[in-house]
Design an enzyme around this catalytic site. Structure first.
Site, short mmCIF file in Angstrom:
data_model
loop_
_atom_site.label_atom_id
_atom_site.label_comp_id
_atom_site.label_asym_id
_atom_site.label_seq_id
_atom_site.Cartn_x
_atom_site.Cartn_y
_atom_site.Cartn_z
N LYS A 52 -11.69 12.17 -6.27
CA LYS A 52 -11.34 10.60 -5.61
C LYS A 52 -11.70 10.86 -4.16
O LYS A 52 -12.20 9.50 -3.64
CB LYS A 52 -9.75 10.43 -5.68
N GLN A 96 -0.74 13.15 -6.73
CA GLN A 96 -1.49 13.65 -8.14
C GLN A 96 -0.17 14.53 -8.71
O GLN A 96 0.49 15.32 -8.24
CB GLN A 96 -2.40 14.57 -7.46
N ASP A 119 -2.04 3.51 -8.41
CA ASP A 119 -2.07 3.95 -9.74
C ASP A 119 -1.48 2.89 -10.78
O ASP A 119 -1.70 2.98 -11.98
CB ASP A 119 -1.44 5.26 -9.71
#
Ligand code: NAD
Length: 287
Positions: A52, A96, A119
């Protein structure tokens, strides 16, 4: 023989557009910035975060890289997320997963400010996605990418039978909601579904996100259907250079001769995911 939906090429086109959008924001003095939070020493998680970061840097975005070690507590992590919520230079926050054993993932996801939840996994954004006529701040990246891949086929979704295999919070459930919003008639199947194949056989659109190598075979598909294979599975293969190969949740060899359109693994859904995440960060920065 099915048309191959080339996720790699589609993602590349979108990234060109997003690089331009990032440049425009930079010219206005705004550095679109993604903050990532990595907890512990899970090497797979570290790889995802690195991927990312690499994509962000390549496209001109800024990164805030927060790391907590194995001794971190829930309170430590919450303090980090809260500080990022309060930092006006941070536009998107991504924690994460997985966290350390004993940490409350739901609580952390819901602590991220909905307008920074790139997200799209928080209860507010998911709730907005579920409610008819409401718009979430962000769509979860993989499901959003899947909808773009479906759009690329040129097939109208309205009134079509869609079957989703898998009901996870990150893929199956949100993609089912998006298909419903696109006016498809949606069936969600999962590990307790008595006969998944009986549902698949009447589906015009099939999205498989089960994490089970080659679960869906060509004989389970309606001829001409669209197949989106989300699965990424590593299977042992002594003949392969690395000793393994990557397969999807769909058995390619039998499905490709029945489906009308199909995504390959790798090179289908995968390349779309980080691309859509970056689109969310740019959207946040633009706002
Ligand atoms: P998950 O394990 O959280 O959920 C799997 C779902 O599949 C569950 O709802 C379960 O009930 C269902 N399922 C399992 N076995 C089944 C069976 N035999 N029949 C019917 N349903 C069954 O997984 P996830 O996070 O949703 O991910 C699914 C797959 O997609 C994994 O292979 C993952 O690696 C992959 N994935 C890929 C991307 C990408 O960007 N390419 C992103 C996310 C996930």
């Amino acid at each position: 023989m099915a048309n191959i939906i080339d996720g790699k090429a589609i993602a590349k086109q979108i990234r060109t557009r997003l690089t331009d959008e990032a440049a425009q924001l930079l010219a206005q003095g705004v550095t679109p910035t993604l903050a990532t939070v990595l907890v512990g020493d899970n090497s797979e998680s570290a790889t995802y975060v690195r991927m990312k970061h690499r994509a962000c840097t390549k496209m001109g975005l800024g990164i805030v890289d927060k790391r907590l070690d194995n001794t971190a507590t829930q309170a430590d992590l919450e303090a980090v997320v809260q500080a990022l919520n309060d930092d006006p230079a941070v536009h998107g926050i991504l924690v994460q997963m997985p966290l350390l054993a004993g940490m409350d993932e739901d609580r952390i996801i819901d602590l991220i400010a909905p307008e920074k939840d790139v997200d799209g996994f928080g209860a507010i954004n998911m709730g907005l996605l579920a409610q008819r006529g409401r718009t979430p701040h962000f769509l979860p990246a993989t499901p959003a990418g899947i909808m773009l891949l479906l759009a690329e086929t040129g097939v109208a979704l309205r009134g079509k039978e869609a079957v989703v295999v898998g009901r996870s919070n990150i893929v199956g459930m949100p993609v089912a909601l998006l298909l419903k919003e696109a006016d498809a008639t949606v069936t969600i199947t999962h590990s307790h579904t008595a006969d998944v194949a009986s549902h698949l056989r009447r589906a015009d659109i099939v999205v498989v996100a089960a994490g089970q190598p080659e679960l869906v075979t060509g004989d389970m598909l309606k001829p001409g259907c669209i197949v989106i294979d989300v699965g990424v599975n590593y299977v042992d293969d002594p003949a392969a250079p690395k000793g393994y190969r990557i397969v999807g949740d769909v058995e390619w060899g039998s499905a490709v001769s029945v489906a009308g359109f199909i995504t390959p693994v790798p090179g289908g859904v995968g390349p779309m995911t980080i691309t859509m995440l970056i689109e969310n960060v740019l959207m946040a920065a633009g706002r």
